[in-house]
Scaffold this active site. Structure first.
Site, mmCIF file in Angstrom:
data_model
loop_
_atom_site.group_PDB
_atom_site.id
_atom_site.type_symbol
_atom_site.label_atom_id
_atom_site.label_comp_id
_atom_site.label_asym_id
_atom_site.label_seq_id
_atom_site.Cartn_x
_atom_site.Cartn_y
_atom_site.Cartn_z
ATOM 1 N N TRP A 1 0.826 -1.213 0.000
ATOM 2 C CA TRP A 1 0.000 0.000 0.000
ATOM 3 C C TRP A 1 0.853 1.254 0.000
ATOM 4 C CZ3 TRP A 1 -4.327 -1.098 -1.918
ATOM 5 C CH2 TRP A 1 -5.008 -2.266 -1.583
ATOM 6 N N ASP B 1 -1.432 6.390 6.640
ATOM 7 C CA ASP B 1 -2.488 5.491 6.183
ATOM 8 C C ASP B 1 -2.696 4.482 7.312
ATOM 9 O OD1 ASP B 1 -4.084 3.540 5.079
ATOM 10 O OD2 ASP B 1 -2.767 3.103 3.368
ATOM 11 N N LYS C 1 -12.054 -2.123 7.321
ATOM 12 C CA LYS C 1 -11.317 -3.027 8.210
ATOM 13 C C LYS C 1 -11.776 -2.864 9.656
ATOM 14 C CE LYS C 1 -8.348 -3.339 4.493
ATOM 15 N NZ LYS C 1 -7.698 -2.469 3.514
HETATM 16 C C1 LIG Z 1 -7.108 -1.980 2.388
HETATM 17 C C2 LIG Z 1 -6.053 -0.966 2.413
HETATM 18 C C3 LIG Z 1 -5.980 0.066 1.450
HETATM 19 C C4 LIG Z 1 -6.898 0.143 0.252
HETATM 20 O O1 LIG Z 1 -8.158 0.518 0.583
HETATM 21 P P1 LIG Z 1 -9.267 0.820 -0.534
HETATM 22 O O2 LIG Z 1 -10.389 1.324 0.306
HETATM 23 O O3 LIG Z 1 -9.558 -0.476 -1.213
HETATM 24 O O4 LIG Z 1 -8.739 1.819 -1.457
HETATM 25 C C5 LIG Z 1 -4.992 1.014 1.588
HETATM 26 N N1 LIG Z 1 -4.122 0.972 2.602
HETATM 27 C C6 LIG Z 1 -4.151 -0.005 3.537
HETATM 28 C C7 LIG Z 1 -3.154 -0.003 4.651
HETATM 29 C C8 LIG Z 1 -5.119 -1.002 3.465
HETATM 30 O O5 LIG Z 1 -5.146 -1.974 4.385
#
Ligand SMILES: *Cc1c(COP(=O)(O)O)cnc(C)c1O
Length: 362
Positions: free
Chosen positions: A107, A174, A198
């Site tokens: 990511w 993030d 999540k």
């Molecule tokens: C799941 C995830 C993403 C991507 O999320 P989307 O909502 O599908 O764009 C980005 N960063 C991390 C750390 C993730 O776990």
């Protein structure tokens, strides 16, 4: 047909992932009749007081749970975390300026790629040399960087940063896969984003937290939908928000408050993660993949060094109602995601199966 004989499923999915049972019940009821309004949550206007109350509670709960100060604004925005990969540099980085990024997983790599569209990116450390199985430690964040971006928990590789870097450079994180799971000082960050699917709620919405003083410093023109300041002015209602997704977030945040907040859930998360890692460490047939000190408490990644046994274990998980245990296609092996809403009993069932499997095959 509503099924009434739903068998127990242990949901280790990485996202979208397990949510509290109470939330599913309340969300189901709201689809039929939202708060005795005679209307479904799916048909109420977003500019009604019915929805405004939902949004207000979601924002207030996020602020309360994360103990955010008044400098920090809470937004619910569309587009998933992946939209934040470019919305962040678009709002914070001029073309001739440099942002520092840590490259410690899939990511983060994607965030770096998008940031390069808008300005200079200085990748100050990377763990790519060992397939992202550890978190780089000895790096310095240049004081001239516009901001420092990192991923707190690497969902796919199973590593997690267990401390906030010391720096005067504005921090951008993030936190998609570990937000609300562990007590940290969220006020130290200038910007936090997290896809909801999540630990926060249903897919389709992002939680974005912004310290206002970092905004308004880029010279480029921003489309309204991309401009954080306009979203703040409009209270996350610039256009139609993902009403149902925000509602599920509100319910999940309410659930977390009722359970005693982040510090209470952190204790349970520690028990779950310790149970699983201790079991893995005690059974030679299983091999955890990442550096011990960087292990994620949310996504536990491990392998069996035999393709035959991997297939067998996967089949046994399936037969015992454990879903989502297969590793990401780029990493292989197994990944058990232990998000806030995953009950301890699910981890117990998994570790019981592991012990039994090891005694038969080990
Ligand atoms: C799941 C995830 C993403 C991507 O999320 P989307 O909502 O599908 O764009 C980005 N960063 C991390 C750390 C993730 O776990």
């Amino acid at each position: 047909m509503i099924k009434t004989d739903i068998t127990v499923v242990h949901n280790f999915n990485s996202g979208p992932s397990v949510l509290p049972k109470e939330v599913f019940e309340q969300a189901s009821n709201a689809i039929i009749d939202f708060n005795n309004s005679g209307l479904s949550i799916l048909e109420i206007g977003h500019r009604t007081s019915l929805f405004q109350e939902v949004l207000d509670e979601a924002i207030a709960s996020a602020k309360e749970l994360m103990r955010l100060d008044d400098e920090h604004e809470v937004l619910f925005l569309h587009g998933g975390a992946s939209t934040q990969f470019f919305q962040v540099p678009m709002n914070l980085l001029n073309e001739n300026e440099t942002a520092a990024y840590l490259d410690c997983g899939t990511w983060g790599t994607k965030a770096i790629k998008e940031a390069k569209i808008f300005g200079n990116v200085d990748v100050i450390a990377s763990s790519k040399d060992k397939n992202y199985t550890y978190i780089p430690k000895n790096y310095t964040i240049p004081s001239t960087a516009k901001y420092f971006h990192y991923t707190t928990n690497n969902t796919i590789e199973g590593t997690q940063m267990h401390a906030i870097p010391e720096t005067n450079v504005p921090l951008v994180a993030d936190m998609s896969s570990d937000i609300l799971s562990t007590t940290i000082d969220f006020n130290k960050f200038s910007l936090i984003y997290a896809g909801a699917q999540k630990n926060i709620g249903a897919a389709g919405v992002n939680l974005v937290i912004i310290k206002k003083d970092i905004l308004g410093k880029v010279t480029r023109k921003l489309p309204s939908m991309m401009d954080y300041r306009i979203h703040i002015e409009n209270g996350s209602m610039l256009n139609t928000p993902p009403v149902f997704a925000v509602y599920v977030c509100m319910l999940t945040l309410r659930w977390l408050k009722q359970r005693g907040g982040i510090s209470a859930i952190e204790k349970i998360n520690d028990v779950k993660a310790n149970l699983l890692y201790n079991t893995l460490d005690s059974l030679p047939v299983f091999r955890p993949k990442v550096a011990k000190e960087d292990r994620s408490k949310m996504n536990v990644v491990f392998v069996i060094d035999s393709e035959v046994l991997e297939k067998e274990f996967l089949a046994e998980c399936k037969a015992n109602g454990m879903v989502g245990i297969k590793g990401h296609r780029t990493v292989g092996g197994f990944r058990a995601s232990l998000y806030n809403a995953l009950p301890l009993e699910s981890v117990q069932s998994l570790t019981d199966l592991m012990k039994d499997f090891a005694s038969r095959k080990g």
